[in-house]
Design a protein around this motif. Structure first.
Motif, PDB file in Angstrom:
ATOM      1  N   SER A 247       0.708  -1.483  -0.057  1.00 52.29           N
ATOM      2  CA  SER A 247      -0.105   0.073  -0.328  1.00 52.29           C
ATOM      3  C   SER A 247       0.680   1.276  -0.035  1.00 52.29           C
ATOM      4  CB  SER A 247      -0.858   0.037   1.466  1.00 52.29           C
ATOM      5  OG  SER A 247      -0.301  -0.053   2.428  1.00 52.29           O
ATOM      6  N   ASN A 248       1.876   1.335   0.545  1.00 54.19           N
ATOM      7  CA  ASN A 248       3.229   2.578   0.393  1.00 54.19           C
ATOM      8  C   ASN A 248       3.208   2.791  -0.687  1.00 54.19           C
ATOM      9  OD1 ASN A 248       2.686   2.727   3.496  1.00 54.19           O
ATOM     10  ND2 ASN A 248       4.555   1.755   4.412  1.00 54.19           N
ATOM     11  N   GLY A 249       3.697   2.160  -1.519  1.00 48.29           N
ATOM     12  CA  GLY A 249       4.983   1.609  -3.086  1.00 48.29           C
ATOM     13  C   GLY A 249       6.246   1.940  -2.484  1.00 48.29           C
ATOM     14  N   PHE A 250       6.697   2.023  -1.513  1.00 42.57           N
ATOM     15  CA  PHE A 250       7.995   1.450  -0.961  1.00 42.57           C
ATOM     16  C   PHE A 250       8.106   0.789   0.179  1.00 42.57           C
ATOM     17  CE2 PHE A 250       6.284   4.981   1.641  1.00 42.57           C
ATOM     18  CZ  PHE A 250       6.750   4.810   2.817  1.00 42.57           C
ATOM     19  N   ILE A 251       9.372   0.142   0.639  1.00 45.37           N
ATOM     20  CA  ILE A 251      10.177  -0.995   1.354  1.00 45.37           C
ATOM     21  C   ILE A 251      10.287  -0.252   2.539  1.00 45.37           C
ATOM     22  CG2 ILE A 251      11.748  -2.352   2.031  1.00 45.37           C
ATOM     23  CD1 ILE A 251      11.068  -3.633  -0.384  1.00 45.37           C
ATOM     24  N   THR A 252      10.148  -0.310   4.348  1.00 44.13           N
ATOM     25  CA  THR A 252      10.745   0.058   5.527  1.00 44.13           C
ATOM     26  C   THR A 252      11.740  -0.791   5.602  1.00 44.13           C
ATOM     27  OG1 THR A 252       8.725   1.666   5.413  1.00 44.13           O
ATOM     28  CG2 THR A 252      10.214   1.361   7.283  1.00 44.13           C
ATOM     29  N   PHE A 253      12.969  -0.380   5.308  1.00 43.51           N
ATOM     30  CA  PHE A 253      13.782  -1.714   6.632  1.00 43.51           C
ATOM     31  C   PHE A 253      13.920  -1.110   8.278  1.00 43.51           C
ATOM     32  CE2 PHE A 253      14.826  -0.860   1.952  1.00 43.51           C
ATOM     33  CZ  PHE A 253      15.184  -2.554   2.303  1.00 43.51           C
TER      34      PHE A 253
ATOM     35  N   VAL B 252      27.208  -2.457   4.851  1.00 47.71           N
ATOM     36  CA  VAL B 252      26.390  -4.217   4.318  1.00 47.71           C
ATOM     37  C   VAL B 252      24.479  -3.389   3.969  1.00 47.71           C
ATOM     38  CG1 VAL B 252      25.412  -6.184   4.407  1.00 47.71           C
ATOM     39  CG2 VAL B 252      27.745  -6.095   5.359  1.00 47.71           C
ATOM     40  N   TRP B 253      24.458  -2.626   5.182  1.00 43.51           N
ATOM     41  CA  TRP B 253      22.884  -2.044   5.426  1.00 43.51           C
ATOM     42  C   TRP B 253      22.436  -1.113   3.856  1.00 43.51           C
ATOM     43  CZ3 TRP B 253      21.237  -1.012  10.510  1.00 43.51           C
ATOM     44  CH2 TRP B 253      21.040  -2.551  11.502  1.00 43.51           C
ATOM     45  N   ALA B 254      23.610  -0.515   3.986  1.00 39.37           N
ATOM     46  CA  ALA B 254      23.561   0.507   2.552  1.00 39.37           C
ATOM     47  C   ALA B 254      23.804  -0.039   1.992  1.00 39.37           C
ATOM     48  CB  ALA B 254      24.732   1.798   3.307  1.00 39.37           C
ATOM     49  N   ARG B 255      24.371  -0.502   1.229  1.00 36.65           N
ATOM     50  CA  ARG B 255      24.229  -1.186   0.144  1.00 36.65           C
ATOM     51  C   ARG B 255      22.396  -1.977  -0.411  1.00 36.65           C
ATOM     52  NH1 ARG B 255      29.239  -4.763   1.156  1.00 36.65           N
ATOM     53  NH2 ARG B 255      28.426  -6.455   1.448  1.00 36.65           N
ATOM     54  N   ILE B 256      21.704  -2.174   0.837  1.00 36.36           N
ATOM     55  CA  ILE B 256      20.481  -2.807   0.452  1.00 36.36           C
ATOM     56  C   ILE B 256      19.612  -1.907  -0.127  1.00 36.36           C
ATOM     57  CG2 ILE B 256      18.984  -4.290   1.584  1.00 36.36           C
ATOM     58  CD1 ILE B 256      21.218  -5.425   3.653  1.00 36.36           C
ATOM     59  N   PRO B 257      19.735  -1.044   0.710  1.00 34.56           N
ATOM     60  CA  PRO B 257      18.944  -0.061   0.047  1.00 34.56           C
ATOM     61  C   PRO B 257      18.766   0.773  -0.963  1.00 34.56           C
ATOM     62  CG  PRO B 257      19.464   1.102   2.125  1.00 34.56           C
ATOM     63  CD  PRO B 257      19.634  -0.084   2.000  1.00 34.56           C
ATOM     64  N   CYS B 258      20.627   0.628  -1.834  1.00 31.71           N
ATOM     65  CA  CYS B 258      20.680   1.353  -2.871  1.00 31.71           C
ATOM     66  C   CYS B 258      20.720   0.281  -3.938  1.00 31.71           C
ATOM     67  CB  CYS B 258      22.194   1.114  -2.844  1.00 31.71           C
ATOM     68  SG  CYS B 258      22.700   2.774  -2.739  1.00 31.71           S
ATOM     69  N   ALA B 259      20.726  -1.099  -3.827  1.00 28.51           N
ATOM     70  CA  ALA B 259      20.362  -2.274  -4.638  1.00 28.51           C
ATOM     71  C   ALA B 259      18.330  -2.545  -4.515  1.00 28.51           C
ATOM     72  CB  ALA B 259      20.397  -3.753  -3.947  1.00 28.51           C
ATOM     73  N   VAL B 260      18.093  -1.586  -3.516  1.00 33.64           N
ATOM     74  CA  VAL B 260      16.072  -1.863  -3.696  1.00 33.64           C
ATOM     75  C   VAL B 260      16.100  -1.099  -5.263  1.00 33.64           C
ATOM     76  CG1 VAL B 260      14.439  -1.842  -2.540  1.00 33.64           C
ATOM     77  CG2 VAL B 260      15.954  -2.928  -1.764  1.00 33.64           C
ATOM     78  N   GLU B 261      16.971   0.130  -4.565  1.00 33.88           N
ATOM     79  CA  GLU B 261      16.147   1.043  -5.344  1.00 33.88           C
ATOM     80  C   GLU B 261      16.648   1.537  -6.286  1.00 33.88           C
ATOM     81  OE1 GLU B 261      17.841   6.471  -5.870  1.00 33.88           O
ATOM     82  OE2 GLU B 261      18.066   4.806  -3.773  1.00 33.88           O
ATOM     83  N   SER B 262      17.524   0.309  -6.820  1.00 38.36           N
ATOM     84  CA  SER B 262      18.002   0.322  -8.622  1.00 38.36           C
ATOM     85  C   SER B 262      16.692  -1.428  -8.898  1.00 38.36           C
ATOM     86  CB  SER B 262      19.391  -0.502  -8.122  1.00 38.36           C
ATOM     87  OG  SER B 262      20.260  -1.118 -10.024  1.00 38.36           O
ATOM     88  N   CYS B 263      16.859  -1.604  -8.234  1.00 41.75           N
ATOM     89  CA  CYS B 263      15.594  -2.646  -8.428  1.00 41.75           C
ATOM     90  C   CYS B 263      14.344  -2.000  -9.450  1.00 41.75           C
ATOM     91  CB  CYS B 263      15.626  -3.399  -7.872  1.00 41.75           C
ATOM     92  SG  CYS B 263      16.685  -4.436  -6.988  1.00 41.75           S
ATOM     93  N   ILE B 264      14.059  -1.116  -8.160  1.00 39.70           N
ATOM     94  CA  ILE B 264      13.115  -0.193  -8.500  1.00 39.70           C
ATOM     95  C   ILE B 264      12.999   1.005 -10.015  1.00 39.70           C
ATOM     96  CG2 ILE B 264      11.492   1.261  -7.813  1.00 39.70           C
ATOM     97  CD1 ILE B 264      12.077   0.477  -4.838  1.00 39.70           C
ATOM     98  N   GLY B 265      14.345   0.971  -9.510  1.00 36.56           N
ATOM     99  CA  GLY B 265      14.509   1.817 -11.319  1.00 36.56           C
ATOM    100  C   GLY B 265      14.193   1.030 -11.879  1.00 36.56           C
ATOM    101  N   VAL B 266      14.742  -0.067 -12.124  1.00 34.05           N
ATOM    102  CA  VAL B 266      13.968  -0.812 -13.442  1.00 34.05           C
ATOM    103  C   VAL B 266      12.935  -1.022 -14.041  1.00 34.05           C
ATOM    104  CG1 VAL B 266      14.980  -3.391 -14.110  1.00 34.05           C
ATOM    105  CG2 VAL B 266      16.361  -1.943 -13.107  1.00 34.05           C
TER     106      VAL B 266
END
Length: 574
Positions: A538-544, A560-574
């Protein structure tokens, strides 16, 4: 007698000596001369002429060698000269010549007490008081000796005998002679606290304060009980009362720091613990608690330094030793030998404190049911409980016997549920909180457990001391700790290929047993409610988020955590 009665002792002695010479068979003359010579000796001693006094006592005994007061007074002089062997011999001769010589028995008791021979001292005081029941000095001495003996035998803090019940008996006997002797009352409180009878401990600590309002130790120990009962406000009140009596009382300063740590008042906690260390620079436990403070604040490196300082002071400190190992897991990857060697060295040192069982009574019959024991303090609402519930519930009770050794400090509804499940399925539940780990090992041996599984590792209230005794033929560690225990008496560690891949370079004292898929089986709380759809839909985004303690959130974890939202953002961009 006229000369003696008027205090002319020298003239009296001369008169009695002449009477003896004139009629050697006249016994009273010798007896009176011995009396006068003894009195003269005492007069000379009081006047500072000790050697001359001794001479007169000896002359009295030459005249009448059965004259008990001369022996007694010689004993007094030798005691004052700290020649206690001579003094004791003199008192014994005095008591031999006069069996009802209460003062001689009392003084013998003093010598024995000062030598640490408390049983002999008490026997002397008992003789004295059987002769003279109202002899106040002997009563007071008896109370002190009984209290000291109670502490020697019954107080685990001094590590001598550890028979608390016998200690309690001596304290109570001391109070028979003096019911308001504060030290005996305080020690009764301490003994009852060690026996986990906290209601009685509170009663006697408060009585000790009634009889001695300056007893800071009683205030402090009351605070400890209230802290363990989660009554932190009352605990703080007790610690502050102790500090009002003894402002530099290191134990209360340290304990107040611990409460502040629990309350999240980190600055106040650090201030208190540092004051405790200033008051007592050799206070190992204060450094350990400073380490816990740093750990809870996320400063793991400083925490380890504090633990190591504690271990420099007390190399056998169990709390500091195990806290250091646990903290090292947060900053060392275990890919080199550093972490392994630290655990292994701890295990070697720890093993020396626990004698191993030399024989086990397990039956050699091949087809009999196995007896499996599980030992843990965490059978309550604790993270381990969520992973042990399924194994305990679904164990093969038909083909093996299960024995649960529960070291739970404060049982809750989950504890009772676990216990009920185990008992209904035919298992055995043993409550072992407060029982010495060596005794727990004996219980394991008596239960003839074949496989003993510990679920805690180096976390709080563990029973690794029991495991060090090796009371079972096969010993295993599981669930509670992410590394080797370092104990050579633990044969296996249960894990899986994800937690410990077959290619891992991390070393373990135990042999790794990898379960298929996962070594953990999570049972959610019945109060958790149904699983809801993820808010991301419902939010349209992931909360970690993370619910871990600060010690685990290290710079490397943040990377390590910093890489996770970057990877998620990359996936969303695709």
């Amino acid at each position: 007698m006229i000369y003696k009665d008027e205090g002319h002792l020298v003239e009296a002695a001369e008169a009695y000596q002449k009477a003896r010479i004139a009629d050697p068979s006249y016994k009273p003359a010798s007896e009176f001369l011995a009396i006068v010579l003894t009195d003269l000796g005492t007069s000379l001693k009081l006047g500072g002429n000790t050697e001359e006094g001794i001479q007169k006592y000896c002359e009295a005994l030459e005249v009448e060698n059965h004259y008990a007061p001369a022996y007694y007074n010689l004993g007094v002089v030798y005691s004052e000269m700290m020649q206690f062997d001579f003094a004791l011999t003199c008192y014994e001769k005095a008591a031999l010549e006069r069996p009802l010589y209460a003062e001689a028995y009392c003084n013998m008791g003093v010598i024995y007490k000062n030598r640490g021979e408390l049983e002999a001292a008490i026997a002397c005081y008992e003789w004295c008081l059987s002769i003279s029941p109202n002899f106040e000095i002997a009563k007071n001495n008896m109370v002190i000796a009984l209290t000291d003996l109670g502490t020697k035998i019954g107080n685990p803090q001094v590590k001598i005998e550890g028979d608390i019940n016998q200690g309690v008996a001596y304290y109570k006997k001391a109070l028979f002679y003096n019911w308001h002797y504060a030290d005996a009352v305080y020690n009764l409180g301490f003994a009852y606290a060690e026996m986990l009878n906290f209601e009685m401990a509170i009663v006697f600590y408060e009585l000790a304060l009634h009889f001695n309002p300056r007893c800071a130790e009683a205030c402090n120990n009351l605070g400890v009980i209230y802290k363990d009962r989660d009554n932190l406000d009352k605990a703080v009140e007790c610690y502050q009362m102790a500090l009002s009596i003894k402002p530099s009382f290191s134990q209360s300063l340290n304990n107040l720091g611990v409460v502040c740590t629990v309350q999240g008042k980190m600055d106040a906690a650090a201030s208190m613990i540092e004051k405790a260390i200033i008051a007592n620079p050799a206070y190992a436990e204060a450094y350990n608690n400073l380490g816990a403070l740093y750990r809870d604040a996320g400063s793991v490196t400083f925490a380890i330094q504090a633990y190591e300082r504690s271990l420099q002071i007390d190399p056998d400190s169990r709390n500091a030793g195990q806290n250091r190992l646990l903290a090292m897991n947060y900053i060392d990857e275990g890919l080199d030998d550093k972490l392994y060697q630290a655990h292994r060295e701890w295990g070697k040192r720890f093993m020396k404190l626990y004698p191993q069982h030399t024989s086990l009574g397990n039956s050699k019959i091949a087809d009999r049911p196995l007896i499996i024991g599980y030992v843990s303090p965490d059978y309550f609402t604790h993270y381990v409980s969520y992973f042990i519930e399924a194994p305990l519930t679904h164990h093969d009770y038909a083909n093996c016997k299960v024995v649960v050794y529960s070291g739970v400090v404060k049982a809750d509804a989950k504890t009772l549920r676990f216990k009920d499940k185990v008992l209904k399925k035919g298992g055995l539940w043993r409550d072992i909180y407060g029982i010495d780990e060596k005794r727990v090992g004996s219980l394991v041996g008596e239960d003839k457990v074949d496989i003993l599984v510990e679920l805690t590792g180096h976390t709080a209230n563990n029973k690794l001391g029991t495991m060090a005794c090796r009371p079972a033929p096969i010993q295993v560690t599981w669930i509670g700790y992410p590394n080797t225990t370092g104990l050579p008496t633990i044969d296996y560690q249960i894990t899986d290929s994800l937690a410990d891949p077959p290619s891992t370079k991390q070393k373990h004292v135990e042999e790794l047993v990898r379960l298929p898929e996962s070594f953990l089986c999570y049972t959610p709380s019945p109060e958790a409610g149904p699983v809801c759809p993820t808010p991301a839909i419902s939010n349209g985004f992931i909360t970690f988020g993370s619910f871990n303690n600060l010690a685990k959130i290290t710079p490397k974890v943040l990377q390590v955590w910093a890489r996770i939202p970057c990877a998620v953002e990359s996936c969303i961009g695709v």
